[in-house]
Motif scaffolding. Structure first.
Motif, PDB file in Angstrom:
ATOM      1  N   GLY A   1       0.698  -1.292  -0.057  1.00 29.89           N
ATOM      2  CA  GLY A   1       0.250  -0.026   0.137  1.00 29.89           C
ATOM      3  C   GLY A   1       0.829   1.400  -0.001  1.00 29.89           C
ATOM      4  O   GLY A   1       1.766   1.388  -0.745  1.00 29.89           O
ATOM      5  N   LEU A   2       0.588   2.158   0.971  1.00 33.32           N
ATOM      6  CA  LEU A   2       1.207   3.592   0.922  1.00 33.32           C
ATOM      7  C   LEU A   2       2.344   3.171   2.102  1.00 33.32           C
ATOM      8  O   LEU A   2       2.813   4.514   2.412  1.00 33.32           O
ATOM      9  CB  LEU A   2       0.246   4.594   1.214  1.00 33.32           C
ATOM     10  N   SER A   3       2.537   2.152   2.756  1.00 32.16           N
ATOM     11  CA  SER A   3       3.710   2.288   3.682  1.00 32.16           C
ATOM     12  C   SER A   3       4.852   1.954   2.997  1.00 32.16           C
ATOM     13  O   SER A   3       5.198   1.423   2.062  1.00 32.16           O
ATOM     14  CB  SER A   3       3.414   1.210   4.651  1.00 32.16           C
ATOM     15  N   LYS A   4       6.020   2.549   3.673  1.00 37.59           N
ATOM     16  CA  LYS A   4       7.396   2.590   3.377  1.00 37.59           C
ATOM     17  C   LYS A   4       7.691   2.589   1.835  1.00 37.59           C
ATOM     18  O   LYS A   4       8.331   1.790   1.100  1.00 37.59           O
ATOM     19  CB  LYS A   4       8.021   1.287   3.674  1.00 37.59           C
ATOM     20  N   ILE A   5       7.161   4.049   1.401  1.00 31.96           N
ATOM     21  CA  ILE A   5       7.202   4.119  -0.029  1.00 31.96           C
ATOM     22  C   ILE A   5       8.779   4.342  -0.682  1.00 31.96           C
ATOM     23  O   ILE A   5       8.842   4.503  -1.760  1.00 31.96           O
ATOM     24  CB  ILE A   5       6.352   5.303  -0.466  1.00 31.96           C
ATOM     25  N   TYR A   6       9.566   4.505   0.448  1.00 34.42           N
ATOM     26  CA  TYR A   6      10.949   4.720  -0.045  1.00 34.42           C
ATOM     27  C   TYR A   6      11.847   3.599   0.244  1.00 34.42           C
ATOM     28  O   TYR A   6      13.177   3.515  -0.189  1.00 34.42           O
ATOM     29  CB  TYR A   6      11.592   5.992   0.806  1.00 34.42           C
ATOM     30  N   LYS A   7      11.123   2.330   0.188  1.00 36.72           N
ATOM     31  CA  LYS A   7      11.768   1.134   0.284  1.00 36.72           C
ATOM     32  C   LYS A   7      12.303   0.796  -1.024  1.00 36.72           C
ATOM     33  O   LYS A   7      11.521   0.763  -1.874  1.00 36.72           O
ATOM     34  CB  LYS A   7      10.972  -0.069   1.028  1.00 36.72           C
ATOM     35  N   GLY A   8      13.543   0.233  -1.118  1.00 40.54           N
ATOM     36  CA  GLY A   8      14.303   0.018  -2.426  1.00 40.54           C
ATOM     37  C   GLY A   8      14.963   1.376  -3.157  1.00 40.54           C
ATOM     38  O   GLY A   8      15.344   1.298  -4.100  1.00 40.54           O
ATOM     39  N   PHE A   9      14.915   2.141  -2.080  1.00 43.50           N
ATOM     40  CA  PHE A   9      15.877   3.603  -2.944  1.00 43.50           C
ATOM     41  C   PHE A   9      16.917   3.524  -2.941  1.00 43.50           C
ATOM     42  O   PHE A   9      17.298   3.802  -4.430  1.00 43.50           O
ATOM     43  CB  PHE A   9      15.360   4.886  -1.791  1.00 43.50           C
ATOM     44  N   LEU A  10      17.641   2.907  -2.403  1.00 47.99           N
ATOM     45  CA  LEU A  10      19.203   2.903  -2.124  1.00 47.99           C
ATOM     46  C   LEU A  10      19.763   2.265  -3.535  1.00 47.99           C
ATOM     47  O   LEU A  10      20.359   2.738  -4.333  1.00 47.99           O
ATOM     48  CB  LEU A  10      19.689   2.243  -1.050  1.00 47.99           C
ATOM     49  N   PRO A  11      19.098   0.975  -4.132  1.00 49.49           N
ATOM     50  CA  PRO A  11      19.673   0.275  -5.191  1.00 49.49           C
ATOM     51  C   PRO A  11      19.273   1.167  -6.515  1.00 49.49           C
ATOM     52  O   PRO A  11      19.944   1.459  -7.197  1.00 49.49           O
ATOM     53  CB  PRO A  11      18.903  -1.153  -5.084  1.00 49.49           C
ATOM     54  N   ALA A  12      18.071   1.818  -6.557  1.00 49.97           N
ATOM     55  CA  ALA A  12      17.694   2.694  -7.585  1.00 49.97           C
ATOM     56  C   ALA A  12      18.582   3.839  -7.555  1.00 49.97           C
ATOM     57  O   ALA A  12      18.969   4.310  -8.842  1.00 49.97           O
ATOM     58  CB  ALA A  12      16.143   3.245  -7.321  1.00 49.97           C
ATOM     59  N   ALA A  13      18.916   4.477  -6.447  1.00 49.58           N
ATOM     60  CA  ALA A  13      19.712   5.588  -6.369  1.00 49.58           C
ATOM     61  C   ALA A  13      21.221   5.241  -6.914  1.00 49.58           C
ATOM     62  O   ALA A  13      21.889   6.040  -7.623  1.00 49.58           O
ATOM     63  CB  ALA A  13      19.873   6.327  -5.084  1.00 49.58           C
ATOM     64  N   ALA A  14      21.691   4.282  -6.442  1.00 44.44           N
ATOM     65  CA  ALA A  14      22.978   3.787  -6.897  1.00 44.44           C
ATOM     66  C   ALA A  14      23.122   3.501  -8.306  1.00 44.44           C
ATOM     67  O   ALA A  14      24.015   3.551  -9.111  1.00 44.44           O
ATOM     68  CB  ALA A  14      23.332   2.212  -6.158  1.00 44.44           C
ATOM     69  N   GLY A  15      21.870   3.111  -9.304  1.00 41.08           N
ATOM     70  CA  GLY A  15      22.068   2.636 -10.409  1.00 41.08           C
ATOM     71  C   GLY A  15      21.861   3.778 -11.411  1.00 41.08           C
ATOM     72  O   GLY A  15      21.768   3.532 -12.616  1.00 41.08           O
ATOM     73  N   SER A  16      20.909   4.750 -10.835  1.00 44.16           N
ATOM     74  CA  SER A  16      20.399   5.521 -11.603  1.00 44.16           C
ATOM     75  C   SER A  16      21.544   6.355 -12.472  1.00 44.16           C
ATOM     76  O   SER A  16      21.264   6.820 -13.745  1.00 44.16           O
ATOM     77  CB  SER A  16      19.571   6.670 -11.062  1.00 44.16           C
ATOM     78  N   ALA A  17      22.453   6.774 -11.922  1.00 46.32           N
ATOM     79  CA  ALA A  17      23.362   7.667 -12.554  1.00 46.32           C
ATOM     80  C   ALA A  17      24.369   6.869 -13.696  1.00 46.32           C
ATOM     81  O   ALA A  17      24.294   7.465 -14.837  1.00 46.32           O
ATOM     82  CB  ALA A  17      24.398   8.156 -11.487  1.00 46.32           C
ATOM     83  N   PRO A  18      24.841   5.824 -13.447  1.00 41.61           N
ATOM     84  CA  PRO A  18      25.294   5.086 -14.396  1.00 41.61           C
ATOM     85  C   PRO A  18      24.411   4.593 -15.431  1.00 41.61           C
ATOM     86  O   PRO A  18      25.153   4.534 -16.715  1.00 41.61           O
ATOM     87  CB  PRO A  18      26.202   3.655 -13.891  1.00 41.61           C
ATOM     88  N   CYS A  19      23.081   4.271 -15.057  1.00 46.37           N
ATOM     89  CA  CYS A  19      22.378   3.923 -16.148  1.00 46.37           C
ATOM     90  C   CYS A  19      22.049   5.011 -17.101  1.00 46.37           C
ATOM     91  O   CYS A  19      21.856   4.638 -18.269  1.00 46.37           O
ATOM     92  CB  CYS A  19      21.120   3.356 -15.612  1.00 46.37           C
ATOM     93  N   ALA A  20      21.809   6.015 -16.686  1.00 47.70           N
ATOM     94  CA  ALA A  20      21.439   7.400 -17.346  1.00 47.70           C
ATOM     95  C   ALA A  20      22.421   7.645 -18.228  1.00 47.70           C
ATOM     96  O   ALA A  20      22.513   8.341 -19.405  1.00 47.70           O
ATOM     97  CB  ALA A  20      20.812   8.421 -16.684  1.00 47.70           C
ATOM     98  N   ALA A  21      23.849   7.790 -17.458  1.00 46.18           N
ATOM     99  CA  ALA A  21      24.928   8.272 -18.126  1.00 46.18           C
ATOM    100  C   ALA A  21      25.316   7.169 -19.303  1.00 46.18           C
ATOM    101  O   ALA A  21      25.760   7.817 -20.438  1.00 46.18           O
ATOM    102  CB  ALA A  21      26.068   8.111 -17.280  1.00 46.18           C
TER     103      ALA A  21
END
Length: 280
Positions: free
Chosen positions: A46-66
């Protein structure tokens, strides 16, 4: 701009843009993932812990987009300069975007697996590293870390085939109508519109990708994108195929505004600084 300068600019601009958009819009992506889960929105967290999984996304976003933009801009430059190919401009953009997505998915898919299993609270409370380690150990390199690779490409390539030619077309048309170069805010609006159109059309592929990545090991090995789409349509109808449509379109539209705006701003800033350095 030289090829090395183009590569460097795309690398930095893409990395910054990817990081900013993922950080800002992560909660919307979590909601979309839970809406698309076969277990249902509320059972998935539901709406609980909506930032769960944030760290892997943040770690991969820069190299992926680059990696995407390095491949996209380099391919566009090479294909557009080959007179013997005589490719129309939209075709150049389509091919370049497709190549960019193939390169980016080498990073995106493992990151997505870790992120989405963290977002789905029925998957337990394992860390991203443990999720990937468990997938590698129990399912192997390809079926574990790159489960859904083909499905992700089946979503990302059609998306980019629509989004990037539209983005380039909107920019060119707007610039021609005003007779001036576009500001970063105008480039951002072009990206938002192109992304919203592409995101809405390709939602069923995104639903199928999410279901495959969240499936149990035995079930995932028996699935194909068309099989998953047929199963969803049979059980849930059109509404199932377009589950998460609103948050996906909203996420991509807002994300396109931020992503392309930041990308253009950073690119322009780097280009201006290089010109200033050369003049001095």
């Amino acid at each position: 701009m030289s090829s090395s300068g183009l590569f460097f600019t795309s690398l930095i601009s893409g990395g910054v843009a990817g990081t900013v958009v993922d950080v800002v819009l992560f909660p919307v992506d979590t909601i979309k993932t839970r809406l698309q889960s076969e277990k249902g929105f509320w059972k998935s967290g539901g709406l609980s812990k909506i930032y769960k999984g944030f760290l892997p996304a943040a770690a991969g976003s820069a190299p992926c987009a680059a990696l995407f933009f390095c491949t996209y801009e380099t391919s566009k430059s090479i294909l557009g300069s080959q007179d013997f190919l005589k490719l129309h401009t939209p075709v150049v953009h389509m091919i370049s975007a497709s190549l960019g997505e193939v390169a980016a998915c080498l990073i995106r898919v493992p990151v997505e697996i870790a992120k989405q299993r963290r977002q789905d609270l029925t998957q337990g409370n394992r860390s991203a590293i443990n999720i990937l380690r468990h997938a590698l150990k129990n399912e192997g390199f390809v079926k574990g870390l790159y489960r859904g690779f083909g499905t992700t490409l089946s979503r990302e390539i059609p998306f980019s085939l629509i989004q990037f030619p539209l983005w380039e077309y909107f920019k060119a048309t707007w610039s021609q109508s005003t007779g001036e170069s576009l500001a970063s805010s105008q480039v951002a609006l072009c990206g938002a519109l192109a992304g919203a159109i592409a995101g809405g059309i390709t939602t069923p592929f995104d639903v199928a990708k999410t279901r495959i990545m969240l499936a149990a090991q035995g079930e995932a090995q028996k699935t194909s994108i068309m099989g998953v789409l047929r199963k969803i349509y049979t059980r849930e109808g059109i509404s199932g195929l377009f589950a998460g449509f609103v948050p996906r379109v909203m996420w991509i539209s807002i994300g396109g505004t931020i992503f392309f705006g930041v990308y253009d701003f950073v690119t322009s800033s780097i280009s201006a600084s290089r010109i200033f350095s050369d003049d001095s």
